[in-house]
Design a protein around this motif. Sequence first.
Motif, PDB file in Angstrom:
ATOM      1  N   GLY A 155      36.164  22.274   8.609  1.00  0.00           N
ATOM      2  CA  GLY A 155      36.378  23.649   9.035  1.00  0.00           C
ATOM      3  C   GLY A 155      37.169  24.477   8.055  1.00  0.00           C
ATOM      4  N   SER A 156      37.726  23.819   7.029  1.00  0.00           N
ATOM      5  CA  SER A 156      38.565  24.533   6.068  1.00  0.00           C
ATOM      6  C   SER A 156      38.072  24.364   4.632  1.00  0.00           C
ATOM      7  CB  SER A 156      40.020  24.034   6.174  1.00  0.00           C
ATOM      8  OG  SER A 156      40.517  24.214   7.478  1.00  0.00           O
ATOM      9  N   GLY A 157      36.813  24.033   4.458  1.00  0.00           N
ATOM     10  CA  GLY A 157      36.281  23.845   3.120  1.00  0.00           C
ATOM     11  C   GLY A 157      36.101  22.377   2.785  1.00  0.00           C
ATOM     12  N   TRP A 158      35.426  22.122   1.666  1.00  0.00           N
ATOM     13  CA  TRP A 158      35.090  20.755   1.278  1.00  0.00           C
ATOM     14  C   TRP A 158      36.320  19.969   0.843  1.00  0.00           C
ATOM     15  CZ3 TRP A 158      30.709  19.244   2.979  1.00  0.00           C
ATOM     16  CH2 TRP A 158      29.591  20.072   2.997  1.00  0.00           C
TER      17      TRP A 158
ATOM     18  N   LYS B 220      40.687  14.171  21.440  1.00  0.00           N
ATOM     19  CA  LYS B 220      40.930  13.344  22.607  1.00  0.00           C
ATOM     20  C   LYS B 220      39.615  12.997  23.287  1.00  0.00           C
ATOM     21  CE  LYS B 220      45.615  15.014  23.518  1.00  0.00           C
ATOM     22  NZ  LYS B 220      46.531  15.659  24.486  1.00  0.00           N
ATOM     23  N   TYR B 221      39.666  11.971  24.124  1.00  0.00           N
ATOM     24  CA  TYR B 221      38.504  11.481  24.841  1.00  0.00           C
ATOM     25  C   TYR B 221      37.744  12.625  25.499  1.00  0.00           C
ATOM     26  CZ  TYR B 221      35.718   8.794  28.181  1.00  0.00           C
ATOM     27  OH  TYR B 221      34.688   8.255  28.900  1.00  0.00           O
ATOM     28  N   CYS B 222      36.429  12.594  25.384  1.00  0.00           N
ATOM     29  CA  CYS B 222      35.501  13.593  25.919  1.00  0.00           C
ATOM     30  C   CYS B 222      35.302  14.781  24.987  1.00  0.00           C
ATOM     31  CB  CYS B 222      35.930  14.135  27.284  1.00  0.00           C
ATOM     32  SG  CYS B 222      35.459  13.076  28.647  1.00  0.00           S
ATOM     33  N   LYS B 223      36.120  14.925  23.962  1.00  0.00           N
ATOM     34  CA  LYS B 223      36.021  16.075  23.063  1.00  0.00           C
ATOM     35  C   LYS B 223      35.513  15.613  21.698  1.00  0.00           C
ATOM     36  CE  LYS B 223      37.865  18.876  26.107  1.00  0.00           C
ATOM     37  NZ  LYS B 223      37.083  19.963  26.734  1.00  0.00           N
ATOM     38  N   GLU B 224      34.212  15.725  21.510  1.00  0.00           N
ATOM     39  CA  GLU B 224      33.674  15.281  20.227  1.00  0.00           C
ATOM     40  C   GLU B 224      34.032  16.274  19.127  1.00  0.00           C
ATOM     41  OE1 GLU B 224      30.948  18.341  21.514  1.00  0.00           O
ATOM     42  OE2 GLU B 224      31.608  16.540  22.578  1.00  0.00           O
ATOM     43  N   GLY B 225      34.140  15.748  17.924  1.00  0.00           N
ATOM     44  CA  GLY B 225      34.372  16.588  16.758  1.00  0.00           C
ATOM     45  C   GLY B 225      33.126  16.643  15.894  1.00  0.00           C
ATOM     46  N   LYS B 226      33.047  17.666  15.077  1.00  0.00           N
ATOM     47  CA  LYS B 226      31.914  17.795  14.165  1.00  0.00           C
ATOM     48  C   LYS B 226      32.419  18.162  12.776  1.00  0.00           C
ATOM     49  CE  LYS B 226      29.586  20.727  16.778  1.00  0.00           C
ATOM     50  NZ  LYS B 226      30.210  20.644  18.088  1.00  0.00           N
ATOM     51  N   ALA B 227      31.638  17.807  11.782  1.00  0.00           N
ATOM     52  CA  ALA B 227      31.983  18.122  10.398  1.00  0.00           C
ATOM     53  C   ALA B 227      30.702  18.185   9.582  1.00  0.00           C
ATOM     54  CB  ALA B 227      32.945  17.085   9.818  1.00  0.00           C
ATOM     55  N   ARG B 228      30.808  18.743   8.384  1.00  0.00           N
ATOM     56  CA  ARG B 228      29.693  18.736   7.443  1.00  0.00           C
ATOM     57  C   ARG B 228      29.970  17.659   6.393  1.00  0.00           C
ATOM     58  NH1 ARG B 228      26.489  23.675   5.606  1.00  0.00           N
ATOM     59  NH2 ARG B 228      24.878  22.398   6.585  1.00  0.00           N
TER      60      ARG B 228
ATOM     61  N   PRO C  34      33.178  20.063  -5.501  1.00  0.00           N
ATOM     62  CA  PRO C  34      32.028  19.985  -4.594  1.00  0.00           C
ATOM     63  C   PRO C  34      30.783  20.686  -5.117  1.00  0.00           C
ATOM     64  CG  PRO C  34      33.642  21.547  -3.768  1.00  0.00           C
ATOM     65  CD  PRO C  34      34.285  20.844  -4.927  1.00  0.00           C
ATOM     66  N   ASN C  35      30.917  21.454  -6.199  1.00  0.00           N
ATOM     67  CA  ASN C  35      29.761  22.132  -6.784  1.00  0.00           C
ATOM     68  C   ASN C  35      29.278  21.446  -8.058  1.00  0.00           C
ATOM     69  OD1 ASN C  35      29.698  24.241  -4.811  1.00  0.00           O
ATOM     70  ND2 ASN C  35      31.482  25.134  -5.829  1.00  0.00           N
ATOM     71  N   TYR C  36      29.724  20.219  -8.271  1.00  0.00           N
ATOM     72  CA  TYR C  36      29.329  19.477  -9.470  1.00  0.00           C
ATOM     73  C   TYR C  36      27.808  19.322  -9.529  1.00  0.00           C
ATOM     74  CZ  TYR C  36      28.992  15.563 -12.781  1.00  0.00           C
ATOM     75  OH  TYR C  36      28.676  14.756 -13.845  1.00  0.00           O
ATOM     76  N   VAL C  37      27.250  19.595 -10.686  1.00  0.00           N
ATOM     77  CA  VAL C  37      25.817  19.447 -10.905  1.00  0.00           C
ATOM     78  C   VAL C  37      25.609  18.326 -11.907  1.00  0.00           C
ATOM     79  CG1 VAL C  37      23.692  20.532 -11.714  1.00  0.00           C
ATOM     80  CG2 VAL C  37      25.347  21.863 -10.390  1.00  0.00           C
ATOM     81  N   ALA C  38      24.931  17.273 -11.481  1.00  0.00           N
ATOM     82  CA  ALA C  38      24.684  16.129 -12.346  1.00  0.00           C
ATOM     83  C   ALA C  38      23.422  16.360 -13.171  1.00  0.00           C
ATOM     84  CB  ALA C  38      24.522  14.861 -11.509  1.00  0.00           C
ATOM     85  N   THR C  39      23.427  15.802 -14.367  1.00  0.00           N
ATOM     86  CA  THR C  39      22.226  15.882 -15.197  1.00  0.00           C
ATOM     87  C   THR C  39      21.079  15.116 -14.559  1.00  0.00           C
ATOM     88  OG1 THR C  39      23.633  15.997 -17.160  1.00  0.00           O
ATOM     89  CG2 THR C  39      21.310  15.467 -17.505  1.00  0.00           C
TER      90      THR C  39
END
Length: 702
Positions: A324-327, A364-372, A388-393
């Motif tokens: 929620g606050s960036g990569w 807490k129990y019953c409250k699922e979390g989500k992330a990217r 996080p924006n690294y571009v590989a050859t």
Amino acid sequence: MKATELKLDDRSGFKINLLSNLNYYGNLDVKSFGYPVKEIVSSVTYEEIECISYHPKTKELRGTVHIKNQSGYLGSHCNSGSYEYVRFYIDYENNGNWEDLGVTSFKIHDIEDHKGLCYGVKLKINPKIRKKCDDAPVLPKVRAILSWNVEPPINTPNYKPVWGNVKEARIQIAPKPKFQIPPIFENPIDLESIVNPVMATAPVLNAGNPVIKLHKLKKKYKTDVDEARLVTMALKDIDLNFGLNDIIKSKNQFEFAKIDVPKILEILKNPKFNTTYEELKCISLNRKLSELHADIHIKKASGYSGDLCSDGSKEFVAFYMDFGSGWEFMGTSSVTVFDINQIPKEGLWYNTFLPINLTPHQKKYCKEGKARVKGILSWNTPPTPNNPNYVATWGDWEICDVEIKPLPQGFPGINNQPWIESLGGVDNDIINPITGLAKGPSLMANSIVADYSPFDGNVYVTGKILNQFPVSKYKIMIKEPGGTFLPFNKNFIVRVTTFNTVLGTNTSANVLQTPTGDFYDYLPKPNGIIQKYVNDDILVKYKPTSFGIYELYVESQTGEQSETVRFMVDRDRPEVAIDITSGMGNCGKFSVGDTIEGTFKVNNDRHLDYVRLSLAPFNPAGTIQTTSIASSDTTTSSGSLTISVDDKDSNLDFITGTWKIETATLPACGYTIHIRAEDRTIVNSTTVGKHSPNVSVGFCLE
């Protein structure tokens, strides 16, 4: 008032509809199971397995399941939810001869506000076929069958699920290990250089000769591999962190090797994702084991720095998560790949994984979390950390949303809170708190499906110390049948994997856990770049010695306690006997057309599952008929016959019966009649029904 009829749809009423007609949805054979009411076969409307892959070093199959809807999974985290099952098969010779490897699963719930979630599954296997590195590679096909809320049946590789799908891939089995130098003779490791790579002495480019290396590589690969990739191979052997200046300094040498230097410099200066050789196809989170994993597709026969007898090269994946606050950089891991001339046209599939600590993000129990989750694939060179924006050859990236499991019920998330996640190879929450028997599928990547099962052998207890602060110690308190709680203070060995999250490498070693004042060190200790994890989060290995109910809990050094788990131990093995009572009896001679009769007896060890009679050599013409005295049921089958043990038989000391074989259509031969009994006990935290004695008697048919 007229009662309101409850309307069930094809998800909420799925199992009820199947009870009325096993072929309600038309996914089974009409001749065997009758005509369907409606047709839904291999629907991917709600869930779909998108990738399957293999890690040769760890011998683990993994898969990525895409959950597509917010509802249709039988309730939220406050409800029971439902299961997604994945059964794996392997075909070593790629000729349609499938071997069942087992089933794994994860629990799924209705989750609001998402556009799709990626779940990882894992199954540990032990490949039966391995060859030397210079032999033909072992490249079997694997098949995964995803089925919602109904476990795919055993040894049915052509099964079509109602909800779910079938996915196949080719994998590479690791060759037999080459001779290893004993550790005592190896050079000592410079730990300072590993922990702080910047401080390590950089190899001098001139220490090797890249022009000779390039010349050999060009001769070996001819035009099959891009020159830019050859340059990367050559310089990687000289300096792990080579840069563009190294190429510029060696320009004349590269030109001597007939390398188009300006073209190479342009490619390396302005990298663009290139998926010609490898591609990151799926990325997911195994929410049960807190592991990120990536499925990598290898497409070409060459371009990976050597064959199976060489060191090959590495496919690196840098993992990031956005809560929620960036990569946030989670770390880098890798898998080794090779030149394989026999690569199938559909390519090969590998995976790499990274254990992570998600406790700070669990709700807490019953409250699922989500992330990217984001994975960046880079061949031969680890991606730059915290970029996080690294571009590989060579490589690309993938992004997917994932679910973070909530804390267990009743756990507020205080510091140093012990949590028992599984016991004896199954999840804690499927062990009945009264009887101590396990019922249901395990989510621990070991293919256990318990059926009111007790335990025996090595009972592994896995779990975590949540929010450890400071670094914690713990002790195991055990109450044996009829006793009181006492600390467990014996030594045991765990396997610890150390990840270098910058270089993307890992090593594993056995570690002896020795208590100090009844307390063990809690080994999962993050230390900047170096991360250590106990494989499978094992807290203790305990071997009970007697029958009965045991109790166990974990206590941290600061006094916090886990829940108490009760588990039933049954160390008794079924005992079986079988005899021929007609004619000349055991080992006697009979004539074709005779009816051979006998008796069988099995002591009922309280948790007996089935009794099986079979004729060897197998011949379906040999019709076996049994009558169980316990249940007065008569059963007939061809060649072999299985008697399930019902609950009504559970109080009997012995299950006895008679049997007979009609021989009119059997060829003259020597035969044996076998009896095998199997119980429901989970043995050594890995297998159900390992208590399975069998005996046999012979006869001659003239």
